[in-house]
Each structure stands twice: as structure tokens, then as C-alpha cells.
Write a protein that holds these residues in place. Structure first.
Motif, PDB file in Angstrom:
ATOM      1  N   SER A   1      -6.475 -83.385  24.078  1.00  0.00           N
ATOM      2  CA  SER A   1      -5.337 -83.730  23.222  1.00  0.00           C
ATOM      3  C   SER A   1      -5.188 -82.770  22.040  1.00  0.00           C
ATOM      4  CB  SER A   1      -5.495 -85.162  22.688  1.00  0.00           C
ATOM      5  OG  SER A   1      -6.647 -85.264  21.862  1.00  0.00           O
TER       6      SER A   1
ATOM      7  N   THR B   1      -7.751 -86.729  27.572  1.00  0.00           N
ATOM      8  CA  THR B   1      -6.689 -87.603  28.076  1.00  0.00           C
ATOM      9  C   THR B   1      -6.489 -87.312  29.556  1.00  0.00           C
ATOM     10  OG1 THR B   1      -4.841 -86.069  27.746  1.00  0.00           O
ATOM     11  CG2 THR B   1      -5.517 -87.376  25.827  1.00  0.00           C
ATOM     12  N   ASP B   2      -5.589 -88.038  30.167  1.00  0.00           N
ATOM     13  CA  ASP B   2      -5.271 -87.792  31.584  1.00  0.00           C
ATOM     14  C   ASP B   2      -4.664 -86.410  31.782  1.00  0.00           C
ATOM     15  OD1 ASP B   2      -6.211 -90.278  32.245  1.00  0.00           O
ATOM     16  OD2 ASP B   2      -4.237 -91.232  32.218  1.00  0.00           O
TER      17      ASP B   2
ATOM     18  N   THR C   1      -9.113 -98.961  25.423  1.00  0.00           N
ATOM     19  CA  THR C   1      -8.648 -97.571  25.448  1.00  0.00           C
ATOM     20  C   THR C   1      -9.695 -96.594  24.960  1.00  0.00           C
ATOM     21  OG1 THR C   1      -7.720 -97.833  23.235  1.00  0.00           O
ATOM     22  CG2 THR C   1      -6.239 -98.251  25.117  1.00  0.00           C
TER      23      THR C   1
END
Length: 197
Positions: free
Chosen positions: A112, A107-108, A192
Motif C-alpha cells: 500500500s 494488500t490484495d 481486517t
């Protein structure tokens, strides 16, 4: 579980370059842990036989792979082709024909997964300041670890590979991944990185 390396700050600084190239490799202990967590939700009170390597129920293993964020992949080791499980790549399926791709867990804000749920390949990756990170979970170790599961993983691969190829799933995955990368570079919303089947 071996402690490994928590390189949170180093990984954050580089943006997870390793995770953008490949999903990290699971060890059988990771597969059994995740399979047990999955099964607990399906059949509370049931436990997988972890004392006898290679005895994982084939139907349950295949069902878990279909629903999980993992993929069966292979590499050529000292004893020939070795099947193993790794994290899926964004937009791809549970049969790992894609050589490289961004890990679904990236993730950014980094991985996760909490550290204790990360695959061995992620826990054993030593982040380095010069960004020449070192993988301590070697192919030789993987080949030895996954040896008891070769028949089962090969059967799953053989059952699904040609079917998905004929249905055009791999081509669509590749197209979706290229579109995901374009959108990501442009900084816009959209795809996504959802996984296929």
C-alpha cells in the motif's frame, strides 16, 4: 534514497510471499522521514535534527511508534542484541515480539506504500523469478545503521514489553492474528488485521 529494486510484477505474481512472512526493516533514514511527516502534521514548521544520529526526541519517537504502522524489534548481531524498527505485522503491536507475520502494508494489490515511502528492507529486496528473493539490506548493515539509536529503542522496548505482556496484549494479538488467518483462508469478511496500541 537508494534506488533499490522495484519488483512489482514478480511480487504480484507470487502474492507477496516475503510480505506475508515479515514486515520489512526500516533504516534510520526511513524512520526520520516518517517521523518528520508525522511531526509536520502535529507541529508544522518544526524539523527533526537529521545531522546528528541518535538525537531524535525520545517522547516524539515513542508517540510516533504508538501511532504508526511500525514496531521496535531486535535481532542478535555481531555486537549482541540490536534494536531496529520494522513494519508492524497485522493484528500486532508496536513492540515486535512476534517472530513472523503479515506486513500491515500488504494488500490484495500489493504494497500500500508508494515506492518512495517504502522502508529500505522493501526497496532492497530483489524479487526473482524462482521466488528465491534476495535481501540486499543485510543484518550487518542494519546493525551499523541502527547503532546510534540503540539506547533510545532499548528504553522504549524496556518501558513497554513487560507491561504489555502482563496485560495479555501479546496473547490477544496472537489470537487475533490466528483468527485473521482463518477468516482470510475462508475468504470471508471480518477481522481486517487491525493493529493493537
Amino acid at each position: 534514497m537508494d534506488k533499490g529494486y522495484e519488483s512489482t510484477e514478480l511480487c504480484a505474481a507470487c502474492g507477496g510471499a516475503c510480505c506475508k512472512a515479515n514486515g520489512c526493516s526500516l533504516a534510520p533514514e526511513d524512520m526520520l522521514r516518517e517521523l518528520e511527516i508525522w511531526r509536520a502534521g502535529m507541529e508544522p514548521g518544526r524539523e527533526e535534527d537529521t545531522k546528528n544520529p541518535g538525537t531524535v526526541d525520545m517522547g516524539k519517537l515513542e508517540a510516533w511508534l504508538l501511532e504508526s504502522d511500525c514496531a521496535v524489534d531486535s535481532f542478535t548481531g555481531q555486537e549482541g542484541l540490536c534494536y531496529y524498527i520494522r513494519m508492524r505485522h497485522k493484528c500486532f503491536t508496536f513492540i515486535g515480539v512476534d517472530a513472523m507475520g503479515e506486513c500491515v502494508a500488504l494488500t490484495d494489490r500489493g504494497c500500500s506504500l508508494p515506492y518512495e515511502r517504502r522502508p529500505k528492507g522493501g526497496r532492497c529486496l530483489e524479487g526473482r523469478q524462482d521466488r528465491h528473493c534476495r535481501q540486499h539490506y543485510t543484518q550487518e548493515q542494519m546493525e551499523a545503521d541502527w547503532r546510534p539509536y540503540q539506547r533510545q529503542l532499548r528504553e522504549i522496548w524496556d518501558r513497554w514489553h513487560d507491561r504489555l505482556k502482563e496485560e495479555g496484549v501479546f496473547d490477544r494479538c496472537e489470537e487475533d492474528y490466528m483468527r485473521y488467518q482463518r477468516v482470510k483462508r475462508q475468504g470471508a469478511g471480518g477481522i481486517t488485521g487491525e493493529r493493537k496500541r
